[in-house]
Design an enzyme around this catalytic site. Structure first.
Site, short mmCIF file in Angstrom:
data_model
loop_
_atom_site.label_atom_id
_atom_site.label_comp_id
_atom_site.label_asym_id
_atom_site.label_seq_id
_atom_site.Cartn_x
_atom_site.Cartn_y
_atom_site.Cartn_z
CG ASP A 11 -30.13 -14.23 20.99
OD1 ASP A 11 -30.14 -13.14 20.39
OD2 ASP A 11 -29.12 -14.70 21.54
CG ASP A 130 -20.69 -9.40 16.28
OD1 ASP A 130 -21.38 -8.52 16.82
OD2 ASP A 130 -21.16 -10.46 15.83
#
Lengths: 251, 194
Positions: A11, A130
């Protein structure tokens, strides 16, 4: 024989890796290029960089970072986060990224998958999904899992494939962060449903979990973050372990 | 030594140029015919779709230039496919350096297409060199060249296919040496040393 891929995910915010990274022998764990190089050296098969920047200014930093990554890394990598148009993708691929991943923007505008696939080729379009199980159905969520949608995992994944995605990256929100193993059932169904590769994400906690996701769910690749960043699982050991369990890997 | 990276509408020119930079190679990215013809080595990269890239080469008269090159030429991925006679991708006539057709992989739930990831090489000739036997290299492709008289390395996905080919001064690889870690660097180096 085609080998199963191990993919660390980083990230990035404002050009730096976020979340605590505790990587052995790395002077600056916040430097994405240094961290990525270390992973490439260790035998990672691909890398994913997710831009979680909040501002336009930080996003610009990400684009120049992609170029630095491409200069230094000799394995393929995917970039994602905040991509919503052909115009967003072109500079990232030109900077040297191999693939881009799209998520919320594709749910909002499914036609985006067709447009990107046509413009750049299916092989570089990763549809990230997701989802979490609600009342026996896998419901697609967007915006980092904050918003639920009316889409269901399997129909959306199939639609993504039909629209021209080259890969599906499925993260089970129910498994993500638990370290209790990957979501074997929905991943097995995705494998049986799709003719494009599936990357499994969410739940990696042990080397055995990787063996399971490849042997039982037949995933083409497995993605994880913290188990690698904190050195809980070392990639060379993981690959030897998988090989000993008759799973084809690149050593 | 003058190395040329052929400039056209291919997607991986930047990645190949970074790989050459990492190897410390001096090179130029160009579509200038005279510069290409005067080079010692020419690299012909390729990511994209066969008909649009072939149309671009033709419109810029680069198709005949490539065919006529006498120095070592390395085609990468789509570059290798364009060096063949014909591609099933949008029924495209190609350069015809290798008298072979390019076919589409048949996708199934068992064998996903694109063929994407690391696969190993079985060498059947003197290039790529022996140390690369069984090394894994990175592939991303939906079309393939069947094994033929020019094949110098074989990989297996659904069917055995050409991972590398060679004919006279023309070298070609289906995988991406620019993304294949140390094994890829070795292949690029060995081409630059021929």
């Amino acid at each position: 024989m085609l080998t199963k891929r191990i993919i660390p995910c980083l990230d990035i915010k404002d050009g730096r890796t976020v979340k605590g990274v505790n990587f052995v022998d790395l002077r600056d764990a916040g430097d994405p290029v240094a961290l990525a190089s270390a992973y490439a050296e260790q035998g990672a098969d691909e890398l994913v960089f997710l831009d979680i920047s909040a501002t336009q200014e930080q996003r610009k930093t990400f684009a120049s970072l992609v170029k630095e990554i491409a200069r230094h890394i000799n394995i393929p990598f995917t970039v994602g986060g905040g991509i919503s148009s052909v115009e967003d993708v072109a500079p990232l691929l030109e900077a040297g990224a191999d693939k881009v991943s799209i998520n919320s923007s594709a749910v909002r505008n499914p036609q985006l998958i067709n447009e990107l696939s046509k413009a750049f080729g299916a092989q570089c379009i990763v549809l990230a999904i997701d989802a979490r199980k609600i009342d026996n159905a896998w419901i697609v969520h967007t915006h980092g899992g904050k918003n639920s949608t009316d889409k269901k995992l399997f129909t959306w994944a199939k639609e993504g494939q039909d629209r021209g995605a080259g890969e599906i990256l499925f993260t089970s929100m129910d498994h993500d962060g638990t370290k209790n193993g990957f979501a074997i059932d929905p991943l097995s169904k995705l494998h049986a449903l799709l003719t494009i590769p599936v990357i499994a994400s969410g739940g990696a906690g042990s080397m055995g979990h990787f063996a399971d996701v490849f042997a039982l769910a037949k995933a083409d690749a497995a993605l994880a973050a913290s188990v690698f960043h904190f050195g809980e699982i070392q990639i060379p050991e993981l690959k030897t372990f998988l090989k000993n369990h008759n799973i084809p890997v690149r050593l | 030594m003058k190395v040329i990276l052929l400039k056209y509408n291919a997607g991986n020119i930047q990645s190949v140029s970074y790989a050459l930079e990492r190897l410390g190679v001096d090179f130029e990215i160009t579509d200038d015919v005279e510069t290409i013809q005067a080079a010692d080595k020419v690299i012909f990269p390729g990511v994209g779709e066969a008909s649009t890239t072939m149309a671009y080469l033709k419109n810029n008269k680069l198709d005949q230039v490539i065919r006529d090159l006498k120095q070592p030429v390395l085609g990468i991925c789509l570059g290798m496919q364009l060096m063949c006679k014909h591609s099933e991708e949008n029924d495209t006539p190609c350069l015809g350096i290798f008298d072979e057709g390019v076919r589409k992989f048949k996708a199934s739930t068992e064998f996903k297409v694109p063929h994407m990831g690391w696969n190993n090489l079985t060498l059947t000739d003197s290039w790529p060199e022996k140390p690369l036997e069984n090394n894994s290299v990175y592939f991303v492709h939906s079309y393939y060249v069947p094994v033929n008289q020019f094949t110098t390395a074989v990989s297996d996905y659904i069917v055995p296919f050409s991972a590398a080919m060679k004919k006279d001064n023309f070298y070609a690889v289906q995988f991406h040496p620019e993304k294949s870690a140390q094994a890829g660097e070795q292949i690029l180096k060995s081409f630059l040393e021929v």
